[in-house]
Write a protein that holds these residues in place. Structure first.
Motif, PDB file in Angstrom:
ATOM      1  N   LEU A  96      92.498  81.826  73.803  1.00 57.88           N
ATOM      2  CA  LEU A  96      93.122  81.212  72.631  1.00 57.88           C
ATOM      3  C   LEU A  96      92.120  81.065  71.484  1.00 57.88           C
ATOM      4  O   LEU A  96      92.438  81.354  70.327  1.00 57.88           O
ATOM      5  CB  LEU A  96      93.706  79.853  73.002  1.00 57.88           C
ATOM      6  N   HIS A  97      90.909  80.611  71.793  1.00 54.96           N
ATOM      7  CA  HIS A  97      89.888  80.488  70.754  1.00 54.96           C
ATOM      8  C   HIS A  97      89.538  81.857  70.180  1.00 54.96           C
ATOM      9  O   HIS A  97      89.381  82.013  68.959  1.00 54.96           O
ATOM     10  CB  HIS A  97      88.634  79.804  71.307  1.00 54.96           C
ATOM     11  N   ALA A  98      89.423  82.849  71.064  1.00 57.74           N
ATOM     12  CA  ALA A  98      89.090  84.192  70.599  1.00 57.74           C
ATOM     13  C   ALA A  98      90.183  84.734  69.685  1.00 57.74           C
ATOM     14  O   ALA A  98      89.912  85.307  68.626  1.00 57.74           O
ATOM     15  CB  ALA A  98      88.882  85.126  71.794  1.00 57.74           C
ATOM     16  N   MET A  99      91.440  84.537  70.077  1.00 56.52           N
ATOM     17  CA  MET A  99      92.537  85.067  69.285  1.00 56.52           C
ATOM     18  C   MET A  99      92.665  84.344  67.948  1.00 56.52           C
ATOM     19  O   MET A  99      92.948  84.964  66.919  1.00 56.52           O
ATOM     20  CB  MET A  99      93.848  84.958  70.064  1.00 56.52           C
ATOM     21  N   TYR A 132      93.832  70.041  80.003  1.00 59.03           N
ATOM     22  CA  TYR A 132      95.143  70.630  80.279  1.00 59.03           C
ATOM     23  C   TYR A 132      95.921  70.952  79.005  1.00 59.03           C
ATOM     24  O   TYR A 132      96.712  71.880  78.977  1.00 59.03           O
ATOM     25  CB  TYR A 132      95.983  69.692  81.148  1.00 59.03           C
ATOM     26  N   GLU A 133      95.726  70.170  77.958  1.00 57.10           N
ATOM     27  CA  GLU A 133      96.443  70.399  76.702  1.00 57.10           C
ATOM     28  C   GLU A 133      95.448  70.484  75.546  1.00 57.10           C
ATOM     29  O   GLU A 133      95.360  69.582  74.715  1.00 57.10           O
ATOM     30  CB  GLU A 133      97.460  69.277  76.459  1.00 57.10           C
ATOM     31  N   PRO A 134      94.699  71.586  75.483  1.00 60.10           N
ATOM     32  CA  PRO A 134      93.697  71.719  74.415  1.00 60.10           C
ATOM     33  C   PRO A 134      94.353  71.898  73.051  1.00 60.10           C
ATOM     34  O   PRO A 134      95.401  72.557  72.934  1.00 60.10           O
ATOM     35  CB  PRO A 134      92.930  72.987  74.823  1.00 60.10           C
ATOM     36  N   PRO A 135      93.786  71.342  72.013  1.00 62.09           N
ATOM     37  CA  PRO A 135      94.353  71.466  70.659  1.00 62.09           C
ATOM     38  C   PRO A 135      94.493  72.915  70.208  1.00 62.09           C
ATOM     39  O   PRO A 135      95.373  73.227  69.401  1.00 62.09           O
ATOM     40  CB  PRO A 135      93.343  70.709  69.788  1.00 62.09           C
ATOM     41  N   ARG A 161      83.176  87.618  65.705  1.00 64.45           N
ATOM     42  CA  ARG A 161      83.598  86.259  65.341  1.00 64.45           C
ATOM     43  C   ARG A 161      84.438  85.631  66.456  1.00 64.45           C
ATOM     44  O   ARG A 161      84.396  84.419  66.666  1.00 64.45           O
ATOM     45  CB  ARG A 161      84.371  86.295  64.020  1.00 64.45           C
ATOM     46  N   ALA A 162      85.197  86.460  67.155  1.00 64.74           N
ATOM     47  CA  ALA A 162      85.957  85.942  68.292  1.00 64.74           C
ATOM     48  C   ALA A 162      85.011  85.488  69.395  1.00 64.74           C
ATOM     49  O   ALA A 162      85.240  84.461  70.050  1.00 64.74           O
ATOM     50  CB  ALA A 162      86.916  87.009  68.813  1.00 64.74           C
ATOM     51  N   ALA A 177      81.931  78.500  70.870  1.00 66.52           N
ATOM     52  CA  ALA A 177      82.054  77.227  70.159  1.00 66.52           C
ATOM     53  C   ALA A 177      83.108  76.330  70.798  1.00 66.52           C
ATOM     54  O   ALA A 177      83.042  75.100  70.680  1.00 66.52           O
ATOM     55  CB  ALA A 177      82.393  77.473  68.696  1.00 66.52           C
ATOM     56  N   GLY A 178      84.095  76.913  71.470  1.00 63.83           N
ATOM     57  CA  GLY A 178      85.178  76.116  72.033  1.00 63.83           C
ATOM     58  C   GLY A 178      85.059  75.842  73.515  1.00 63.83           C
ATOM     59  O   GLY A 178      86.056  75.496  74.166  1.00 63.83           O
TER      60      GLY A 178
END
Length: 393
Positions: free
Chosen positions: A292-295, A95-98, A80-81, A87-88
């Motif tokens: 970050l998306h994976a975590m 520079y400042e991703p949500p 899923r990660a 997906a991301g």
């Protein structure tokens, strides 16, 4: 690894493991394609995880000698990660991703604190580096056990701080009495690692809490909980609840272990908001968006975490039982690695196991005749224990 005895070519490795150059197995980086195919084919997530064990074992064998030296997760990140990383992908240009705030909120909920109590870092090593900078940049003293995870004392030494390394006791636990006696008026920081690395020992909860709550009245205490997720002791608690009570404690966590994201560099500090603000001033950058998306996905993937913990328990038990049968002393591991008395230099153990196709840990002075072995997949550990007796010949 400059020692010629450590040289083992990929071709030699493929020959010894019976995998020819034409073997039709995926390298680790290609495993997501296999997983995507299975999901599209209607395979359940439980079945996917069951197959992941064989995929990981095969891929790691093809890549070369089996890595049992850095306490890595042999299964990598959760499926899923991996999906979340794909997906991301659009945010990698920002520079400042949500996702930066999202993962902060997800982790805060995971450990039960408000988001302002969390700092997201480039691995837990950055937590330790910023703590050393924030509290040791002007000199002063730090109190740490020895041996332990070395990043914080190493950073502190480069800042000209005086680092008091307190030897472990005869059970290879932190000597809290000696550490407490060393804390003085010029102590800027105290470090605790639980479970400890390289010994894999877990401290008695009451004793640790008594020490931490007493010590933090005199100097902030960093509690490294990198291996927290592998602990099997009933009733074991994180020190996070002491943070929410207002104590001067910094809890360090990582995505590198049970979440398998060591190469993507994501970690967390949990502390009072004023301490988080102080640490933030010394950050050198931000975690990459893919990590970050994976975590963010992995924190929610409790099924994968349970899978990894169970497989780690199986491999750890197999190794400890084999060491016991061989008459070797080992610590009561509560991590994803085992520390045992080899009775010969660790370098000799490295050379022996490399000839058998495994890389194991280096020496950790003063325990230079002990050996640290990370837990691989159950199949890898079965192969490892089959050659274990020869190490003591």
């Amino acid at each position: 690894m400059s020692d010629p005895s450590f040289s083992l070519s990929r071709r030699q490795w493929l020959r010894t493991t019976g995998l020819g150059l034409g073997a039709t197995v995926a390298l680790p980086g290609l495993l997501p394609a296999h997983e995507a195919t299975r999901v599209l084919g209607g395979v359940s997530y439980r079945e996917l995880l069951a197959r992941l064990e064989q995929d990981a074992t095969t891929a790691r064998r093809l890549a070369g000698p089996v890595r049992l030296m850095y306490n890595e997760n042999p299964f990598g990140m959760s499926p899923r990660a991996k999906d979340a990383v794909m997906a991301g992908w659009t945010e990698h240009t920002w520079y400042e991703p949500p996702i930066r705030q999202q993962v902060r909120e997800t982790f805060a909920a995971h450990v039960g604190v408000p988001p302002e109590y969390v700092l997201v870092t480039q691995g837990s090593s950055e937590v330790l580096a910023t703590a050393a900078l924030a509290y040791g940049v002007d000199g002063g003293e730090m109190v740490v056990p020895h041996p332990t995870f070395e990043d914080l004392p190493r950073y502190a030494s480069t800042l000209k701080a005086t680092v008091h390394k307190i030897p472990l006791d005869d059970r290879m636990d932190h000597d809290f009495y000696a550490m407490d006696a060393r804390i003085g008026s010029n102590t800027k920081l105290v470090f605790v690692c639980n479970p400890n690395n390289p010994t894999a020992t877990l401290h008695d909860d009451r004793t640790l809490r008594d020490f931490v709550t007493t010590a933090c009245k005199r100097a902030p205490v960093v509690v490294d909980e990198a291996y927290y997720d592998f602990v099997d002791v009933p009733g074991h608690r994180s020190m996070v609840d002491l943070v929410t009570k207002g104590e001067s404690i910094i809890v360090s966590r990582t995505a590198s272990k049970i979440h398998g994201l060591a190469g993507l560099r994501v970690g967390f500090a949990v502390a009072r908001p004023d301490i988080i603000e102080r640490l933030s001033q010394y950050k050198t950058g931000d975690p990459n968006v893919f990590g970050l998306h994976a975590m963010n996905a992995s924190l929610r993937d409790t099924e994968y975490q349970a899978f990894v913990k169970q497989k780690n328990r199986e491999g750890r038990t197999l190794l400890l039982d084999s060491l016991r049968a061989a008459g070797r002393k080992a610590t009561a591991s509560q991590g994803n690695f085992v520390f045992f008395h080899a009775g010969k230099p660790a370098a000799d153990m490295q050379r022996y196991f490399l000839r058998q196709g495994f890389m194991v840990g280096r020496a950790f002075p003063p325990y230079t005749d002990w050996c640290r072995v990370s837990i691989g997949t159950p199949d890898e550990m079965k192969a490892f224990v089959s050659v274990l007796p020869g190490a003591f010949a």
